[in-house]
Structure formats: C-alpha cells, structure tokens
Design a protein around this motif. Sequence first.
Motif: not given
Length: 264
Positions: A76-93
């Motif tokens: 869910n978080e990766n979708v929000k950042v356009g499939y660039h997980p280095e940009k994720i800033k929300t804790p997720c699992e």
Amino acid sequence: MIANAGCDERGKIHGGQAGDQTGGEYRVRTWYDRPWDAVLRPKRKDVAEIIAEVSENAASNPFVGYDQYQRLTYHNENVKVGYHPEKIKTPCETDCSASSTEAAISAGHRLNIESLKNLPTNTYSGNIVSRFKKTGEFEVLRDSKYLTSDKYLRRGDILVYEGHHVAVNLTNGSLISKSQTYTGTFPVLPKRGYYEVGNKGTNVKRIQLFMNWALDARLDVDGIFGVKTEAAVKKFQRKVKIDVDGVFGKQTLAAAKKFKIEVK
C-alpha cells in the motif's frame, strides 16, 4: 548478496512494531543455503534490474519491517510512492514472499508489463513459482548448480524454498559468463517509421521500453520523445556503432532487432 525478509524485531512472524526496529527484519545479507527448490529468473534485463533495485532499497529502508499478518501494508505504501520504496516514510510491514512479489509488481508498473502489474498481492511461497511462470516473464531453474551455490545466480533472480521462504538475489555470481545473454521477448518495436524529438504516441513508448531493456536507460515510458529519449537513442547508436543522430529511424530499428544483452 540477497535481500531477505525473515522475522520481526522479536524473532516472531507477527505482532511486532511497524517498521524495521533492528535493521535486521528486512535486510541485505550474504547468500545462504535455505535450502532452495527453484530459482525464478527474469527473461528481461530491465525486469531483473528493477526487481533487484526495489528489493535492495526496501531492505535498506528502516520504515519497512516484517509481519506476516500486516504483509500488504508495504504494498500500500509502495503504490503511493510510485513503486520506489526508498521514498517510503510511513512504517509498514511485509514478509518474504510479499516483498519479492512487490518487486515484480513494481517492475510491471515501471515498465508497463501487464502480466506483472496483475500479479496477485496474496502470492505466497507455495504458489509463487506457478504464478510467476504464468506471467511469461520468468524461467524456472531447478538444476542443482543454481540451488546449492550463489556462483551461477544473476542479479534479480528470485530464490524459492517452496512453501517456506523466498529471497531476491542482488549480485551476479562468480561463474556468470559475460557471454551469456538474456533470452525471451524484448519490448515490441515499431514496425517502421522515423521518430525524433517532438514525436508522441505508442511507438515512442515502444522505443522507450526498448531503451530501458537494452541500456537500463530508466526512461519514463510516457510516449513523449524528449531529450532524455534522444540521449538514450544516441547511446544505443554508439553502442552498436551506427550513425549517431538521436533519431530512431530505419538503421536504428534494424540494429535494435538484432540486439542481444550481455550480462555485466
């Protein structure tokens, strides 16, 4: 080296705090004999590279941790950042199979490959081989040389212990020959035509996909022939030793049809 999602901060499979609390929940580590039953090898170099890149970046991001019961929060978080997980800033699992599947889904979205975009997010270690094979984008390798050592592995290979564990290989093995080529279908090329800066449309997307496949150009596949696409075409022309004019015309199309990728 592999990207490995193994357990939460307490050594458990669920119930921990979101995110990577220890730096070891989802991490880059050396290859190990799990044992492995199969290797899923991408047929395209650009797919392999994005799978490895996404896995490496997610494993290095302290906001991405491990929990089997919350495994889709990373998606869910990766979708929000356009499939660039280095940009994720929300804790997720995530977990081992969900993270590997997400890497392939990311490649699908970034390269516009429908079969990868449509991989089910509920894929797990027991059905990942059949589901990935069905996309048409992967070979299934079961020879012991791929399963008992890292020497013949390529960057972007996915290691599977069916029903138990999945990991993504990040480095080329010591016995990978530079003469080996990626096989399988490469992006569909224009049938004919003359494309240069200012052109738009489906055939420009095809050119961009080809440059991503052939050169790891990482162009946005937006169908707009801009200066970045022109630069990629020039780079390809230099590589195949033809006239360098930045125009994708008859000569460049002929060279593209014959092109094969060598492992670096």
